[in-house]
Design an enzyme around this catalytic site. Sequence first.
Site, PDB file in Angstrom:
ATOM      1  N   TYR A 142      84.292  23.151  33.789  1.00 13.13           N
ATOM      2  CA  TYR A 142      84.090  21.779  34.231  1.00 13.13           C
ATOM      3  C   TYR A 142      84.329  20.854  33.044  1.00 13.13           C
ATOM      4  CZ  TYR A 142      81.751  17.588  36.017  1.00 13.13           C
ATOM      5  OH  TYR A 142      81.453  16.302  36.408  1.00 13.13           O
ATOM      6  N   ASP A 226      86.521  21.094  24.305  1.00 11.09           N
ATOM      7  CA  ASP A 226      85.557  20.244  24.995  1.00 11.09           C
ATOM      8  C   ASP A 226      84.155  20.698  24.610  1.00 11.09           C
ATOM      9  OD1 ASP A 226      83.961  18.813  26.693  1.00 11.09           O
ATOM     10  OD2 ASP A 226      84.908  19.500  28.540  1.00 11.09           O
ATOM     11  N   LYS A 253      76.941  13.719  26.047  1.00 10.36           N
ATOM     12  CA  LYS A 253      75.573  14.206  26.258  1.00 10.36           C
ATOM     13  C   LYS A 253      74.640  13.784  25.123  1.00 10.36           C
ATOM     14  CE  LYS A 253      76.730  16.736  29.961  1.00 10.36           C
ATOM     15  NZ  LYS A 253      76.307  16.408  31.322  1.00 10.36           N
TER      16      LYS A 253
END
Length: 389
Positions: A142, A226, A253
């Site tokens: 994801y 990522d 995040k």
Amino acid sequence: MPTTYANETALALRASKVMPGGNTRSTVHVPPHPPYAASGQGAVVVDENGHSVIDCNNNYTSMIHGHANAEILDAAFGAARQGTAFGLPTRYEVDMAECLAERTGIQQWRFCNSGTEAVLMMLRAARAYTGRDLIIRFEGSYHGTGDEVSDQRSPGLSASTRQSVIVLPQGDLQALNDTMIRVGDKTAAILIDLMPNRAGLRPAEPEFVNELRKLADQHGALLAIDEVISLRLHWGGFHKHYGVEPDLISAGKIIGGGFPAGAIGGSSEILKSFRPGGGRSVMWGGTFTANPVTMAAGLTAMQLYDKASVVALNAAGDRLRTQLQSAGLPVNGMGSLLRIQTSDMQSLWWKLYNQGVLAGTNGLLALSTAMSEEHISRIRSAIIASTSA
């Protein structure tokens, strides 16, 4: 089965009338409807019914210090009192870029407002630098909700988007080699999450990661890692665990300190296309990008998450994982990130919630520095009880 309460049922009914499915985020939906958070303090969240849970979701890994951390709030409020956003840069984004550069050893940084945006900006950077279109990524990972990184079976994707991306099985060296032989000279970047949550939170094999680096170099492509989720696993970024240096990295995040944030890092050579001025520069704005409130909160969060904190939180996660595995439970992950494997996650999610633990809707557990040994002991007991019931 969920415990239902009249006031939350009424709130869910109101929500369903004004939002598809009753909320804005697909990832927080649990049938028949999710509980609604009312407040959070430290490691604990209280819902609208007054039910308290230890937060192992932590807003999908972003709340590295738990909720309402006093130092982070002081930094955010202090910046907000001077103005929340400007049509000018501020010293806060300089401070934050210097912090990330020092930690990671990656030279230059640009900010945005989410992990999704960071990945899209990273792909734009790769294409601008190489002059190529194709992106290679891996099944099950994801990387946000951008078209190019969404499941290619998802509705709403154009045919042209599907033609610009090749999706391969992660860990399949033969498939990767064959693909690079065929289209390596057309590939702008190989995009990888080194421990993809959606694919089961299994760390990539070092041999595979090293081969990615070699193949990217051989074919003039960039290696884009990522780390929106995994940055927390090493003081300098999770790629340091593998001893591999990315050409580009995305972050998000934890770097926002509880506020919306994203960033990409790379060398000055690769990111030169973002320099303002000239007819060939990449235009990438963002009304609230690098706003002082987010940058001040994020910088404080990263400073609090020092080397000792990283080591301690990873050790706590490793102990919990070992204890759960010793109890016969299938649990993946590394360090402060864990994922419970089960065929009936919906049922397990509600069992955990009713026993006082908030997990991700796919079984993801993200520890925070706000958790005490007692919190972690209660988490362990709740998981074991919920999976044996």
